[in-house]
Scaffold this motif. Structure first.
Motif, PDB file in Angstrom:
ATOM      1  N   VAL A 157     -15.823   1.291   2.983  1.00  0.00           N
ATOM      2  CA  VAL A 157     -14.630   0.496   3.296  1.00  0.00           C
ATOM      3  C   VAL A 157     -14.569  -0.769   2.436  1.00  0.00           C
ATOM      4  CG1 VAL A 157     -13.557  -0.908   5.112  1.00  0.00           C
ATOM      5  CG2 VAL A 157     -14.409   1.388   5.633  1.00  0.00           C
ATOM      6  N   ARG A 158     -15.738  -1.333   2.124  1.00  0.00           N
ATOM      7  CA  ARG A 158     -15.756  -2.583   1.349  1.00  0.00           C
ATOM      8  C   ARG A 158     -16.161  -2.347  -0.114  1.00  0.00           C
ATOM      9  NH1 ARG A 158     -19.378  -6.418   4.949  1.00  0.00           N
ATOM     10  NH2 ARG A 158     -20.452  -4.438   5.303  1.00  0.00           N
ATOM     11  N   ASP A 159     -15.812  -1.195  -0.672  1.00  0.00           N
ATOM     12  CA  ASP A 159     -16.078  -0.909  -2.075  1.00  0.00           C
ATOM     13  C   ASP A 159     -14.779  -1.066  -2.852  1.00  0.00           C
ATOM     14  OD1 ASP A 159     -16.619   0.056  -4.568  1.00  0.00           O
ATOM     15  OD2 ASP A 159     -17.539   1.932  -3.907  1.00  0.00           O
ATOM     16  N   ARG A 160     -14.601  -2.223  -3.456  1.00  0.00           N
ATOM     17  CA  ARG A 160     -13.340  -2.489  -4.151  1.00  0.00           C
ATOM     18  C   ARG A 160     -13.210  -1.661  -5.432  1.00  0.00           C
ATOM     19  NH1 ARG A 160     -13.212  -8.289  -7.210  1.00  0.00           N
ATOM     20  NH2 ARG A 160     -14.355  -7.622  -9.035  1.00  0.00           N
ATOM     21  N   GLY A 161     -14.329  -1.090  -5.900  1.00  0.00           N
ATOM     22  CA  GLY A 161     -14.290  -0.298  -7.114  1.00  0.00           C
ATOM     23  C   GLY A 161     -13.630   1.055  -6.914  1.00  0.00           C
ATOM     24  N   SER A 162     -13.702   1.594  -5.724  1.00  0.00           N
ATOM     25  CA  SER A 162     -13.182   2.942  -5.492  1.00  0.00           C
ATOM     26  C   SER A 162     -12.195   3.035  -4.333  1.00  0.00           C
ATOM     27  CB  SER A 162     -14.343   3.913  -5.191  1.00  0.00           C
ATOM     28  OG  SER A 162     -15.259   3.941  -6.253  1.00  0.00           O
ATOM     29  N   ARG A 163     -12.405   2.224  -3.310  1.00  0.00           N
ATOM     30  CA  ARG A 163     -11.606   2.372  -2.090  1.00  0.00           C
ATOM     31  C   ARG A 163     -10.086   2.262  -2.288  1.00  0.00           C
ATOM     32  NH1 ARG A 163     -12.858   4.386   3.064  1.00  0.00           N
ATOM     33  NH2 ARG A 163     -11.266   3.686   4.495  1.00  0.00           N
ATOM     34  N   PRO A 164      -9.604   1.300  -3.088  1.00  0.00           N
ATOM     35  CA  PRO A 164      -8.140   1.168  -3.187  1.00  0.00           C
ATOM     36  C   PRO A 164      -7.462   2.322  -3.921  1.00  0.00           C
ATOM     37  CG  PRO A 164      -9.275  -0.823  -3.970  1.00  0.00           C
ATOM     38  CD  PRO A 164     -10.308   0.253  -3.856  1.00  0.00           C
ATOM     39  N   ILE A 165      -8.260   3.170  -4.574  1.00  0.00           N
ATOM     40  CA  ILE A 165      -7.694   4.223  -5.411  1.00  0.00           C
ATOM     41  C   ILE A 165      -7.673   5.580  -4.716  1.00  0.00           C
ATOM     42  CG2 ILE A 165      -8.059   5.558  -7.537  1.00  0.00           C
ATOM     43  CD1 ILE A 165      -9.448   3.120  -8.709  1.00  0.00           C
ATOM     44  N   VAL A 166      -8.734   5.887  -3.992  1.00  0.00           N
ATOM     45  CA  VAL A 166      -8.977   7.278  -3.593  1.00  0.00           C
ATOM     46  C   VAL A 166      -8.055   7.750  -2.466  1.00  0.00           C
ATOM     47  CG1 VAL A 166     -10.690   8.848  -2.614  1.00  0.00           C
ATOM     48  CG2 VAL A 166     -11.348   7.271  -4.435  1.00  0.00           C
ATOM     49  N   GLY A 167      -7.426   8.873  -2.705  1.00  0.00           N
ATOM     50  CA  GLY A 167      -6.614   9.534  -1.691  1.00  0.00           C
ATOM     51  C   GLY A 167      -7.123  10.953  -1.488  1.00  0.00           C
ATOM     52  N   ASP A 168      -6.547  11.649  -0.538  1.00  0.00           N
ATOM     53  CA  ASP A 168      -6.940  13.030  -0.252  1.00  0.00           C
ATOM     54  C   ASP A 168      -5.730  13.950  -0.419  1.00  0.00           C
ATOM     55  OD1 ASP A 168      -9.563  12.260   0.590  1.00  0.00           O
ATOM     56  OD2 ASP A 168      -8.720  11.659   2.522  1.00  0.00           O
ATOM     57  N   ALA A 169      -5.973  15.172  -0.800  1.00  0.00           N
ATOM     58  CA  ALA A 169      -4.911  16.186  -0.879  1.00  0.00           C
ATOM     59  C   ALA A 169      -5.541  17.526  -1.205  1.00  0.00           C
ATOM     60  CB  ALA A 169      -3.884  15.829  -1.954  1.00  0.00           C
ATOM     61  N   VAL A 170      -4.817  18.586  -0.907  1.00  0.00           N
ATOM     62  CA  VAL A 170      -5.237  19.933  -1.301  1.00  0.00           C
ATOM     63  C   VAL A 170      -4.016  20.607  -1.928  1.00  0.00           C
ATOM     64  CG1 VAL A 170      -5.983  22.204  -0.460  1.00  0.00           C
ATOM     65  CG2 VAL A 170      -7.020  20.119   0.479  1.00  0.00           C
ATOM     66  N   ALA A 171      -4.241  21.264  -3.059  1.00  0.00           N
ATOM     67  CA  ALA A 171      -3.140  21.949  -3.746  1.00  0.00           C
ATOM     68  C   ALA A 171      -3.437  23.435  -3.850  1.00  0.00           C
ATOM     69  CB  ALA A 171      -2.953  21.361  -5.137  1.00  0.00           C
ATOM     70  N   ILE A 172      -2.394  24.223  -3.712  1.00  0.00           N
ATOM     71  CA  ILE A 172      -2.515  25.670  -3.932  1.00  0.00           C
ATOM     72  C   ILE A 172      -1.653  26.012  -5.148  1.00  0.00           C
ATOM     73  CG2 ILE A 172      -2.084  27.978  -2.990  1.00  0.00           C
ATOM     74  CD1 ILE A 172      -2.185  25.544  -0.377  1.00  0.00           C
ATOM     75  N   THR A 173      -2.281  26.648  -6.104  1.00  0.00           N
ATOM     76  CA  THR A 173      -1.582  27.067  -7.310  1.00  0.00           C
ATOM     77  C   THR A 173      -1.715  28.581  -7.427  1.00  0.00           C
ATOM     78  OG1 THR A 173      -2.148  24.981  -8.408  1.00  0.00           O
ATOM     79  CG2 THR A 173      -1.443  26.804  -9.832  1.00  0.00           C
ATOM     80  N   ILE A 174      -0.596  29.246  -7.659  1.00  0.00           N
ATOM     81  CA  ILE A 174      -0.644  30.701  -7.861  1.00  0.00           C
ATOM     82  C   ILE A 174      -0.519  30.973  -9.353  1.00  0.00           C
ATOM     83  CG2 ILE A 174       0.417  32.932  -7.329  1.00  0.00           C
ATOM     84  CD1 ILE A 174       1.546  31.694  -4.775  1.00  0.00           C
TER      85      ILE A 174
END
Lengths: 364, 76
Positions: A157-174
């Motif tokens: 939570v207090r890692d300013r190097g990575s926390r403000p950037i990282v998001g989550d998602a899953v993609a399906i590509t055919i």
């Protein structure tokens, strides 16, 4: 070294996003930036809002929801699937493979090839390359490529190097073999000597998780993180991206016998707005040809960020009756970097949905 | 020029004294996000676009090295 594949196409993309949105403005008190720098970084890096999963979210639950959507829309039939390739660094379990979990949720043939591969931000390139290789033996069957991570759970939570950037998602590509006569040019490179530039110290066999690995420690920049958390050497990673990636992209264009002006869009992994602007400048192409608006809207979703970029920015163009020449480029953990030049368009589907599916129970 | 650079550095990291004759990066006074903020501020202040390839620690280690980088970028 380049790899050339003939008569391949991406026929559909669906990205499944966590509904939960968090804002940099609400979190910046966790970081040691002065107020003035917060505002500047928000503008330059693209710190704004991002989507993050809940603790019980998994790649397979999101993938299953997305595949159900594609089946319901008539984009996919279960008997068309020849292979499921899952690219993630956050699998549901160490055993079984996430691809097997997904295969088991549907009426897919037992002959379906199931593969899990561990890649981070270059994962979409690695996954498309793997799908192309599989398609050479699958004939009229399709490959379901599932890419994505729930890495936000592994960022302090207090890692300013990575926390403000990282998001989550899953993609399906055919992906499937095409009747059109086309060529896809691919390159992928690795620098294992710098593999610890981005890593999670604990959780594998080298250092299993324990109460001790969960204890947060302060670094010289006042970040607090534990050995269970991701740690990134930002300087090294930035210099790697800016020095290696544009060179590879230029070499691939030469191999394909085209110039930078022939490319309609450069769809890159969304590491940060700043990095992508500097990559565009280094390539000497207009910044609008290198979309960088995903980081400020959804965050950096690792191997899902390229399809999120395409679904968010190009869904209309990619489903119209025309072809675009696209360069895909991914780079990150490994260190791995790769690119693909291919014609894209006339897709059956290209879009985004928020997850509204089922969370399966442990062992279910 | 060095006075203007000093003002920018002080805005980014008010807790440090950048008039000292030390290596700012080696001493941990500037991390990667500080460099990003610094590059953006210098681009804006001096009407330049510092190349990504020049965003190296040694180009931001002192007021003099930053002045050299800005002049080099202006002349490209």
């Amino acid at each position: 070294m380049k790899h050339i594949f003939k008569n391949k196409r991406i026929s559909s993309i669906l990205t499944v996003m966590p509904p939960h949105e968090v804002f940099f403005a609400d979190e910046m008190h966790n970081y040691s930036f002065p107020e003035s720098q917060n505002k500047r970084l928000a503008k330059v890096m693209g710190f704004n809002k991002r989507r993050i999963g809940e603790k019980y979210d998994t790649v397979s639950d999101y993938a299953v929801y997305g595949i159900q959507q594609l089946i319901e829309k008539g984009v996919l039939k279960t008997d068309e699937v020849g292979a499921i390739v899952v690219i993630t660094t956050t699998p549901d379990h160490l055993i079984p493979p996430t691809s097997n979990i997904i295969q088991g949720r549907f009426d897919f043939s037992t002959e379906t090839i199931c593969q899990d591969l561990s890649f981070g931000c270059a994962g979409y390139i690695a996954g498309v390359l793997q799908a192309f290789m599989l398609l050479d033996v699958l004939e009229d069957k399709k490959v379901l490529l599932v890419t994505g991570d729930f890495l936000s759970q592994r960022i302090a939570v207090r890692d300013r190097g990575s926390r403000p950037i990282v998001g989550d998602a899953v993609a399906i590509t055919i992906l499937e073999n095409s009747k059109e006569d086309n060529k896809c040019y691919c390159a992928i490179r690795n620098d294992g000597a710098n593999c610890f530039a981005v890593y999670i110290p604990a959780g594998g066999t080298r250092l299993p998780t324990s109460p001790e690995t969960g204890i947060e420690e302060q670094d010289i920049f006042n970040n607090y993180r534990a050995k269970d958390h991701l740690v990134m050497n930002g300087d090294l990673v930035f210099n790697f991206i800016i020095n290696e990636v544009p060179v590879m992209m230029e070499e691939l264009m030469q191999d394909a016998g085209i110039t930078k002006d022939d490319i309609d869009y450069y769809m890159c992994h969304q590491s940060s707005k700043f990095t992508l602007q500097k990559v565009a400048d280094r390539l000497d192409v207009p910044r609008q040809k290198v979309p960088n608006n995903i980081i400020e809207t959804y965050g950096n979703s690792s191997s899902a960020s390229i399809p999120v970029n395409m679904a968010y920015n190009l869904s209309e163009e990619l489903t119209q009756d025309k072809q675009l020449k696209i360069m895909l480029a991914g780079f990150g953990t490994g260190l791995t970097w790769g690119a693909i030049i291919m014609d894209m368009g006339q897709m059956d589907y290209c879009g985004m949905v928020d997850f509204a599916g089922k969370h399966y129970a442990l062992g279910e | 020029m060095q006075q203007e650079i000093l003002e920018i550095l002080t805005e980014i990291r008010p807790e440090f004294d950048f008039t000292q004759d030390i290596d700012f990066v080696e001493q941990g006074m500037l991390d990667s996000f500080d460099l990003v903020s610094l590059v953006d501020a210098l681009d804006e202040k001096f009407g330049i676009s510092i190349s990504g390839a020049d965003i190296l620690p040694e180009n931001f280690s002192s007021l003099a090295s930053m002045e050299t980088l800005i002049n080099k970028t202006k002349n490209i």
